[in-house]
Design a protein around this motif. Structure first.
Motif, PDB file in Angstrom:
ATOM      1  N   ALA A  29       4.390   5.330   3.800  1.00 24.24           N
ATOM      2  CA  ALA A  29       3.994   6.757   3.993  1.00 24.24           C
ATOM      3  C   ALA A  29       4.061   7.470   2.470  1.00 24.24           C
ATOM      4  CB  ALA A  29       4.603   7.673   4.896  1.00 24.24           C
ATOM      5  N   LEU A  30       5.157   7.576   1.737  1.00 19.77           N
ATOM      6  CA  LEU A  30       5.346   8.000   0.543  1.00 19.77           C
ATOM      7  C   LEU A  30       4.421   7.343  -0.478  1.00 19.77           C
ATOM      8  CD1 LEU A  30       6.981   9.852  -1.568  1.00 19.77           C
ATOM      9  CD2 LEU A  30       8.291   7.842  -1.801  1.00 19.77           C
ATOM     10  N   LEU A  31       4.024   6.380  -0.870  1.00 20.85           N
ATOM     11  CA  LEU A  31       3.242   5.677  -1.580  1.00 20.85           C
ATOM     12  C   LEU A  31       1.766   6.148  -1.218  1.00 20.85           C
ATOM     13  CD1 LEU A  31       4.702   2.024  -2.252  1.00 20.85           C
ATOM     14  CD2 LEU A  31       4.962   4.320  -3.770  1.00 20.85           C
ATOM     15  N   PRO A  70      -5.583   0.604   6.122  1.00 20.27           N
ATOM     16  CA  PRO A  70      -4.806  -0.602   6.649  1.00 20.27           C
ATOM     17  C   PRO A  70      -4.695  -1.603   5.428  1.00 20.27           C
ATOM     18  CG  PRO A  70      -6.491  -0.108   8.242  1.00 20.27           C
ATOM     19  CD  PRO A  70      -6.717   1.084   7.019  1.00 20.27           C
ATOM     20  N   ARG A  71      -5.696  -1.392   4.546  1.00 22.91           N
ATOM     21  CA  ARG A  71      -5.485  -2.489   3.239  1.00 22.91           C
ATOM     22  C   ARG A  71      -4.593  -2.072   2.378  1.00 22.91           C
ATOM     23  NH1 ARG A  71     -11.729  -1.871   1.606  1.00 22.91           N
ATOM     24  NH2 ARG A  71     -11.104   0.111   1.951  1.00 22.91           N
ATOM     25  N   PHE A  72      -4.462  -0.682   2.145  1.00 20.64           N
ATOM     26  CA  PHE A  72      -3.164  -0.080   1.280  1.00 20.64           C
ATOM     27  C   PHE A  72      -1.902  -0.511   2.024  1.00 20.64           C
ATOM     28  CE2 PHE A  72      -0.212   3.093  -0.397  1.00 20.64           C
ATOM     29  CZ  PHE A  72      -0.601   3.034  -1.578  1.00 20.64           C
ATOM     30  N   GLU A  73      -1.836  -0.135   3.357  1.00 14.41           N
ATOM     31  CA  GLU A  73      -0.558  -0.628   3.963  1.00 14.41           C
ATOM     32  C   GLU A  73      -0.181  -2.126   3.708  1.00 14.41           C
ATOM     33  OE1 GLU A  73       1.610  -0.136   8.467  1.00 14.41           O
ATOM     34  OE2 GLU A  73      -0.639   0.550   7.997  1.00 14.41           O
ATOM     35  N   ARG A  74      -1.301  -2.816   3.999  1.00 10.36           N
ATOM     36  CA  ARG A  74      -0.793  -4.415   3.964  1.00 10.36           C
ATOM     37  C   ARG A  74      -0.525  -4.545   2.539  1.00 10.36           C
ATOM     38  NH1 ARG A  74      -5.657  -5.060   7.062  1.00 10.36           N
ATOM     39  NH2 ARG A  74      -6.803  -5.258   5.059  1.00 10.36           N
ATOM     40  N   SER A  75      -1.049  -4.009   1.486  1.00  9.69           N
ATOM     41  CA  SER A  75      -0.667  -4.216  -0.054  1.00  9.69           C
ATOM     42  C   SER A  75       0.805  -3.942  -0.332  1.00  9.69           C
ATOM     43  CB  SER A  75      -1.483  -3.534  -0.786  1.00  9.69           C
ATOM     44  OG  SER A  75      -1.034  -3.711  -2.346  1.00  9.69           O
ATOM     45  N   VAL A  76       1.163  -2.711   0.329  1.00  7.31           N
ATOM     46  CA  VAL A  76       2.588  -2.129   0.122  1.00  7.31           C
ATOM     47  C   VAL A  76       3.762  -2.994   0.885  1.00  7.31           C
ATOM     48  CG1 VAL A  76       4.320  -0.170   0.669  1.00  7.31           C
ATOM     49  CG2 VAL A  76       1.894   0.287  -0.132  1.00  7.31           C
ATOM     50  N   ARG A  77       3.257  -3.429   1.917  1.00 12.34           N
ATOM     51  CA  ARG A  77       4.110  -4.236   2.848  1.00 12.34           C
ATOM     52  C   ARG A  77       4.472  -5.707   2.286  1.00 12.34           C
ATOM     53  NH1 ARG A  77       5.996  -1.706   7.273  1.00 12.34           N
ATOM     54  NH2 ARG A  77       4.646  -0.200   8.218  1.00 12.34           N
ATOM     55  N   ARG A  78       3.290  -5.957   1.759  1.00 15.41           N
ATOM     56  CA  ARG A  78       3.476  -7.456   0.867  1.00 15.41           C
ATOM     57  C   ARG A  78       4.477  -7.370  -0.317  1.00 15.41           C
ATOM     58  NH1 ARG A  78      -1.445  -7.510  -0.798  1.00 15.41           N
ATOM     59  NH2 ARG A  78      -2.274  -8.443   1.155  1.00 15.41           N
ATOM     60  N   TRP A  79       4.351  -6.369  -1.090  1.00 15.63           N
ATOM     61  CA  TRP A  79       5.324  -6.286  -2.223  1.00 15.63           C
ATOM     62  C   TRP A  79       6.915  -5.728  -1.586  1.00 15.63           C
ATOM     63  CZ3 TRP A  79       3.920  -8.281  -6.396  1.00 15.63           C
ATOM     64  CH2 TRP A  79       2.325  -8.299  -6.727  1.00 15.63           C
TER      65      TRP A  79
END
Length: 370
Positions: free
Chosen positions: A33-35, A6-15
């Protein structure tokens, strides 16, 4: 399927917020999903190089898909339709989270033009805003924010509904039957409890601390006028009124609790309803209304105005707050599909809310498949 941190997903969505809203709605899940597949094991955030690439590509996408300046100005200033290929930009403008902020900017610009630019043009000296001006501006902002859904439907009908002969895009809308949007009870009632409690506390403090009060006095035979009277402490009658309001509110909350316990499990199925969470418009609306009452309590509590309106605000808050607390507990422990209107209707009337029906609205003309 690999679970994404979840932390990685939040980081991606933030950018990914660098991309337009319409792009994120359609492709953000794929990018996440790709990243996640390309990231190092145990990564909790996007690396700096990838983040910079997302920002650069996102702003390039925004620049490529936004209308030229002449079309944007015609849309902003003259409410003109933009060409069909830029309809997605208009939809983002109407549905995006920043739409309520633009309402406040509109009010601020209106004030700046009237109170600053016009005096400069006429050779007069700009004056600082008065309390009355601030109240009027807050009233304007509150009125515009409360008309949000109606204003959106009006603007969408003009700018997003395809005219005869126009090309249909994935952002075009057509008339159709849609579900009714209802605010969820969970979370919404809690916001109301906090707002009413804060406003009620400020109003009660003003009732206790105000140095003057508004009273009536005779000005002749058959004539009555309002006069300002200095207060010598807190009136026992005022304390009795506030205490009575609190007692009535507690008794009403007991009745509301019984109603909610008995009727919430008996609610009918709502197939034509869509539950939504409070958004930025609701938060700004609650904040503006609360700020208005805070300002009223400050004005009367400090003696800049005679105590009058805060008495009514304090009584209303003491009457409503206990029942709101009961509704908040019912919303927290109730089912996920419990709507705010269900809780308020049951607590207030002791009856179940009628089944919602489909209403005329706007639906997508095309469903994107990419």
């Amino acid at each position: 399927m690999t679970t994404i941190d979840p932390r990685f997903e939040r980081s991606v969505r933030r950018w990914l917020r660098a991309y337009p809203r319409r792009w994120r709605l359609r492709r953000s899940d794929e990018v996440v999903a790709l990243l996640a597949d390309l990231a190092a094991p145990g990564a909790t955030r996007v690396d700096l190089r990838t983040a910079a690439g997302l920002v650069r590509s996102g702003w390039a996408t925004r620049a490529r898909t936004r209308p030229p300046l002449r079309h944007a100005l015609a849309y902003r200033l003259l409410d003109r339709r933009v060409p069909t290929r830029y309809r997605g930009w208009v939809r983002d403008d109407l549905e995006g989270a920043n739409a309520p902020v633009r309402v406040l900017v509109t009010v601020a610009v209106t004030y700046a033009v009237i109170s600053v630019l016009l005096p400069l043009v006429t050779g007069e000296r700009p004056r600082p805003p008065s309390s009355l001006t601030g109240a009027v501006l807050m009233g304007m902002a509150t009125g515009l924010l409360s008309r949000g859904p109606w204003q959106f439907r009006k603007q969408a009908r003009k700018h997003l509904v395809a005219e005869p002969g126009e090309e249909l895009t994935s952002d075009s809308l057509l008339f159709g039957m849609v579900m009714r949007d209802r605010l969820t009870a969970r979370g919404t009632v809690g916001t109301g409890v906090v707002a009413v409690a804060a406003v009620g506390l400020a109003a009660v403090a003003a009732c206790l601390l105000a140095p003057t009060r508004l009273a009536t006095g005779a000005c002749g035979q058959g004539c009555v006028e309002t006069v300002s009277r200095t207060r010598d402490g807190v009136s026992p009658a005022l304390l009795a009124v506030l205490a009575a309001a609190l007692v009535v509110g507690v008794l009403a909350s007991v009745l509301s609790r019984r109603r909610l316990r008995r009727l919430v499990p008996l609610r009918p199925a709502q197939h034509a309803r869509r539950l939504i969470r409070p958004n930025s418009r609701h938060a700004l609306l609650v904040g503006m209304i609360s700020a208005y009452f805070f300002g009223l309590a400050w004005v009367e509590g400090t003696g800049r105005a005679d105590l009058f309106l805060c008495v009514g605000v304090a009584v209303a808050a003491l009457l409503v707050l206990p029942a709101l607390l009961v509704a908040w507990r019912a919303a927290r422990s109730g089912p996920d599909d419990l709507a705010l209107v269900d809780v308020l209707t049951i607590a207030r009337t002791g009856r179940l809310r009628a089944v919602d029906t489909y209403r005329e609205g706007l639906v997508p003309a095309l469903v994107p498949t990419d």
